[in-house]
Write a protein that holds these residues in place. Structure first.
Motif, PDB file in Angstrom:
ATOM      1  N   ARG A 133       0.656  -1.224   0.040  1.00  0.00           N
ATOM      2  CA  ARG A 133       0.073  -0.123  -0.116  1.00  0.00           C
ATOM      3  C   ARG A 133       0.731   1.201  -0.085  1.00  0.00           C
ATOM      4  NH1 ARG A 133      -3.068  -3.532   3.165  1.00  0.00           N
ATOM      5  NH2 ARG A 133      -5.316  -3.536   2.601  1.00  0.00           N
ATOM      6  N   ILE A 134       0.313   2.394  -0.442  1.00  0.00           N
ATOM      7  CA  ILE A 134       1.122   3.574  -0.492  1.00  0.00           C
ATOM      8  C   ILE A 134       1.615   4.097   0.773  1.00  0.00           C
ATOM      9  CG2 ILE A 134      -0.757   5.016  -0.122  1.00  0.00           C
ATOM     10  CD1 ILE A 134       0.432   6.878  -2.385  1.00  0.00           C
ATOM     11  N   ALA A 135       0.919   3.846   1.875  1.00  0.00           N
ATOM     12  CA  ALA A 135       1.408   4.346   3.136  1.00  0.00           C
ATOM     13  C   ALA A 135       2.496   3.372   3.572  1.00  0.00           C
ATOM     14  CB  ALA A 135       0.416   4.125   4.086  1.00  0.00           C
ATOM     15  N   GLU A 136       2.624   2.094   3.169  1.00  0.00           N
ATOM     16  CA  GLU A 136       3.905   1.235   3.582  1.00  0.00           C
ATOM     17  C   GLU A 136       5.131   1.716   2.775  1.00  0.00           C
ATOM     18  OE1 GLU A 136       1.801  -3.027   4.531  1.00  0.00           O
ATOM     19  OE2 GLU A 136       1.515  -2.393   2.656  1.00  0.00           O
ATOM     20  N   VAL A 137       4.761   2.019   1.503  1.00  0.00           N
ATOM     21  CA  VAL A 137       5.908   2.332   0.808  1.00  0.00           C
ATOM     22  C   VAL A 137       6.313   3.669   1.184  1.00  0.00           C
ATOM     23  CG1 VAL A 137       6.705   2.949  -1.668  1.00  0.00           C
ATOM     24  CG2 VAL A 137       5.059   1.360  -1.210  1.00  0.00           C
ATOM     25  N   ALA A 138       5.601   4.707   1.556  1.00  0.00           N
ATOM     26  CA  ALA A 138       6.095   5.888   1.763  1.00  0.00           C
ATOM     27  C   ALA A 138       6.954   5.881   3.066  1.00  0.00           C
ATOM     28  CB  ALA A 138       4.893   6.614   2.252  1.00  0.00           C
ATOM     29  N   VAL A 139       6.756   4.784   4.053  1.00  0.00           N
ATOM     30  CA  VAL A 139       7.608   4.652   5.279  1.00  0.00           C
ATOM     31  C   VAL A 139       8.801   3.693   4.769  1.00  0.00           C
ATOM     32  CG1 VAL A 139       7.791   3.300   7.368  1.00  0.00           C
ATOM     33  CG2 VAL A 139       5.904   4.398   6.929  1.00  0.00           C
ATOM     34  N   LEU A 140       8.725   2.925   3.865  1.00  0.00           N
ATOM     35  CA  LEU A 140      10.158   2.058   3.536  1.00  0.00           C
ATOM     36  C   LEU A 140      10.973   3.379   2.483  1.00  0.00           C
ATOM     37  CD1 LEU A 140       8.258  -0.968   2.213  1.00  0.00           C
ATOM     38  CD2 LEU A 140       9.801  -0.913   4.219  1.00  0.00           C
ATOM     39  N   LEU A 141      10.619   4.057   1.839  1.00  0.00           N
ATOM     40  CA  LEU A 141      11.212   4.895   1.189  1.00  0.00           C
ATOM     41  C   LEU A 141      11.859   6.242   1.918  1.00  0.00           C
ATOM     42  CD1 LEU A 141       9.880   4.507  -2.331  1.00  0.00           C
ATOM     43  CD2 LEU A 141      11.793   3.182  -1.474  1.00  0.00           C
ATOM     44  N   LEU A 159       4.921   9.908  -3.884  1.00  0.00           N
ATOM     45  CA  LEU A 159       4.981   8.760  -4.541  1.00  0.00           C
ATOM     46  C   LEU A 159       3.674   8.849  -5.438  1.00  0.00           C
ATOM     47  CD1 LEU A 159       4.869   6.193  -1.769  1.00  0.00           C
ATOM     48  CD2 LEU A 159       6.559   6.290  -3.589  1.00  0.00           C
ATOM     49  N   ARG A 160       2.736   9.691  -5.218  1.00  0.00           N
ATOM     50  CA  ARG A 160       1.836   9.899  -6.206  1.00  0.00           C
ATOM     51  C   ARG A 160       2.052  10.756  -7.387  1.00  0.00           C
ATOM     52  NH1 ARG A 160      -1.405  11.210  -1.451  1.00  0.00           N
ATOM     53  NH2 ARG A 160      -2.491   9.188  -0.822  1.00  0.00           N
ATOM     54  N   ARG A 161       3.103  11.669  -7.210  1.00  0.00           N
ATOM     55  CA  ARG A 161       3.822  12.448  -8.335  1.00  0.00           C
ATOM     56  C   ARG A 161       4.589  11.531  -9.049  1.00  0.00           C
ATOM     57  NH1 ARG A 161       8.470  15.316  -7.907  1.00  0.00           N
ATOM     58  NH2 ARG A 161       8.462  15.122  -5.717  1.00  0.00           N
ATOM     59  N   TRP A 162       5.572  10.810  -8.539  1.00  0.00           N
ATOM     60  CA  TRP A 162       6.389   9.760  -9.272  1.00  0.00           C
ATOM     61  C   TRP A 162       5.667   9.135 -10.217  1.00  0.00           C
ATOM     62  CZ3 TRP A 162      10.117   8.093  -4.804  1.00  0.00           C
ATOM     63  CH2 TRP A 162      10.861   9.023  -4.559  1.00  0.00           C
ATOM     64  N   GLU A 163       4.315   8.565  -9.813  1.00  0.00           N
ATOM     65  CA  GLU A 163       3.578   7.562 -10.424  1.00  0.00           C
ATOM     66  C   GLU A 163       3.069   8.224 -11.795  1.00  0.00           C
ATOM     67  OE1 GLU A 163      -0.703   5.045 -10.473  1.00  0.00           O
ATOM     68  OE2 GLU A 163      -0.044   6.518  -8.764  1.00  0.00           O
ATOM     69  N   ARG A 164       2.714   9.647 -11.752  1.00  0.00           N
ATOM     70  CA  ARG A 164       1.975  10.426 -12.706  1.00  0.00           C
ATOM     71  C   ARG A 164       3.208  10.531 -13.535  1.00  0.00           C
ATOM     72  NH1 ARG A 164      -0.440  13.451  -8.578  1.00  0.00           N
ATOM     73  NH2 ARG A 164       1.216  15.281  -8.804  1.00  0.00           N
ATOM     74  N   GLU A 165       4.401  10.765 -13.091  1.00  0.00           N
ATOM     75  CA  GLU A 165       5.649  11.083 -14.028  1.00  0.00           C
ATOM     76  C   GLU A 165       6.295   9.689 -14.409  1.00  0.00           C
ATOM     77  OE1 GLU A 165       8.176  13.419 -11.544  1.00  0.00           O
ATOM     78  OE2 GLU A 165       7.113  15.207 -11.481  1.00  0.00           O
ATOM     79  N   GLY A 166       5.908   8.652 -14.218  1.00  0.00           N
ATOM     80  CA  GLY A 166       6.282   7.312 -14.612  1.00  0.00           C
ATOM     81  C   GLY A 166       7.554   7.022 -13.886  1.00  0.00           C
ATOM     82  N   LYS A 167       7.966   7.636 -12.914  1.00  0.00           N
ATOM     83  CA  LYS A 167       8.994   7.145 -12.062  1.00  0.00           C
ATOM     84  C   LYS A 167       8.920   5.967 -11.350  1.00  0.00           C
ATOM     85  CE  LYS A 167      11.132  12.046 -11.768  1.00  0.00           C
ATOM     86  NZ  LYS A 167      11.335  12.957 -10.741  1.00  0.00           N
ATOM     87  N   VAL A 168       7.653   5.547 -11.276  1.00  0.00           N
ATOM     88  CA  VAL A 168       7.368   4.491 -10.162  1.00  0.00           C
ATOM     89  C   VAL A 168       6.001   3.889 -10.828  1.00  0.00           C
ATOM     90  CG1 VAL A 168       6.133   5.683  -8.531  1.00  0.00           C
ATOM     91  CG2 VAL A 168       7.101   3.489  -8.262  1.00  0.00           C
ATOM     92  N   LYS A 169       6.035   2.554 -11.096  1.00  0.00           N
ATOM     93  CA  LYS A 169       5.034   1.677 -11.490  1.00  0.00           C
ATOM     94  C   LYS A 169       3.814   1.181 -10.142  1.00  0.00           C
ATOM     95  CE  LYS A 169       7.232   0.169 -15.494  1.00  0.00           C
ATOM     96  NZ  LYS A 169       7.776  -1.089 -16.271  1.00  0.00           N
ATOM     97  N   ALA A 170       2.775   1.462 -10.548  1.00  0.00           N
ATOM     98  CA  ALA A 170       1.889   1.080  -9.609  1.00  0.00           C
ATOM     99  C   ALA A 170       0.527   0.289 -10.254  1.00  0.00           C
ATOM    100  CB  ALA A 170       1.158   2.300  -8.807  1.00  0.00           C
ATOM    101  N   VAL A 171      -0.059  -0.643  -9.327  1.00  0.00           N
ATOM    102  CA  VAL A 171      -1.185  -1.590  -9.858  1.00  0.00           C
ATOM    103  C   VAL A 171      -2.378  -1.020  -9.097  1.00  0.00           C
ATOM    104  CG1 VAL A 171      -1.834  -3.800 -10.154  1.00  0.00           C
ATOM    105  CG2 VAL A 171       0.456  -3.132 -10.691  1.00  0.00           C
ATOM    106  N   TRP A 172      -3.436  -0.750  -9.855  1.00  0.00           N
ATOM    107  CA  TRP A 172      -4.698  -0.505  -9.099  1.00  0.00           C
ATOM    108  C   TRP A 172      -5.556  -1.558  -8.951  1.00  0.00           C
ATOM    109  CZ3 TRP A 172      -6.277   4.380  -7.498  1.00  0.00           C
ATOM    110  CH2 TRP A 172      -5.416   5.433  -7.813  1.00  0.00           C
ATOM    111  N   LEU A 173      -5.852  -1.701  -7.793  1.00  0.00           N
ATOM    112  CA  LEU A 173      -6.795  -2.812  -7.489  1.00  0.00           C
ATOM    113  C   LEU A 173      -8.134  -2.047  -6.820  1.00  0.00           C
ATOM    114  CD1 LEU A 173      -4.269  -5.112  -5.228  1.00  0.00           C
ATOM    115  CD2 LEU A 173      -4.876  -5.284  -7.670  1.00  0.00           C
ATOM    116  N   GLY A 174      -9.007  -2.113  -7.690  1.00  0.00           N
ATOM    117  CA  GLY A 174     -10.200  -1.683  -7.593  1.00  0.00           C
ATOM    118  C   GLY A 174      -9.972  -0.027  -7.286  1.00  0.00           C
ATOM    119  N   ARG A 175     -10.130   0.640  -6.393  1.00  0.00           N
ATOM    120  CA  ARG A 175      -9.986   2.155  -5.972  1.00  0.00           C
ATOM    121  C   ARG A 175      -8.590   2.445  -5.184  1.00  0.00           C
ATOM    122  NH1 ARG A 175     -15.432   4.669  -3.963  1.00  0.00           N
ATOM    123  NH2 ARG A 175     -14.520   6.602  -4.685  1.00  0.00           N
TER     124      ARG A 175
END
Length: 216
Positions: free
Chosen positions: A11-19, A26-42
């Protein structure tokens, strides 16, 4: 920095702590294509490999080309398997490691397969490629797939249709099963195991002869 657990998605909260970054980053990195995310529902989830990449721990860009045949008289097929795998995957990775085995797909003592598992455990490879899934193992492919995946290693199968294995290999598989169980009952060096193997070979030869006679 806290350690991450070996699971596939975070989850995004877990990744924020790890990094050590904010969730908005993280949301900005995803928009910029710097990190890949998979959408599970919402909800977005981040694959473990993406986290390792950002932490500088991604598995090296190396693929294992794995080939197997049942007998020494099939070495030509072994070479054809490797040639096909090189053509399909060789140019897609920086490094290629070739591992081969001669023996039953049920054998647990295959040096090539064990080496591939060791390289995965040490996170020295990114993928294992084979022509058919039964080249890797005759049964329990899903378990091996889960094992490799737990170390960030993908299994690449060149041909998804079932391999039509020759009768000789099926005979080898049966002999492997008989030898394994007989060894546990009598001890692997017992003369009873050798005798049982010979009796099985003769029985299988008779079955083969009967089938040929029945074939119109």
């Amino acid at each position: 920095m806290p350690k991450y657990h070996k699971k596939h998605m975070y989850r995004i909260a877990e990744v924020a702590v790890l990094l050590g970054v904010h969730k908005d980053t993280l949301r900005r990195w995803e928009r910029e294509g710097k990190v890949k995310a998979v959408w599970l529902g919402r909800e977005r989830r981040f694959p473990e490999e993406e986290i390792r990449r950002l932490l500088g721990e991604a598995n090296p860009d190396t693929v294992v080309l794995y080939a197997r045949v049942s007998g020494h008289d099939q070495k030509g097929d072994l070479e054809r398997q490797i040639e096909a795998l090189r053509e399909a995957y060789g140019s897609k990775f920086s490094n290629v490691i070739v591992l081969t085995d001669i023996g039953s797909g049920l054998s647990t003592s295959r040096k090539g397969l064990r080496k591939a598992m060791e390289l995965a455990r040490e996170r020295k490879i990114r993928a294992v490629a084979c022509t058919y899934s039964d080249r890797l193992t005759r049964f329990g492919f899903e378990y091996l797939e889960e094992y490799f995946s737990s170390f960030g290693v993908e299994i690449l199968i060149l041909n998804r249709e079932e391999d039509k294995s020759p009768q000789q290999e099926l005979v080898e598989d049966l002999l492997t099963i008989v030898t394994s169980f007989a060894g546990k009952l009598y001890g692997h060096r017992s003369h009873k195991v050798k005798k049982l193997k010979e009796e099985m070979k003769e029985a299988l030869k008779r079955l083969d002869t009967d089938d040929q006679l029945k074939t119109p």
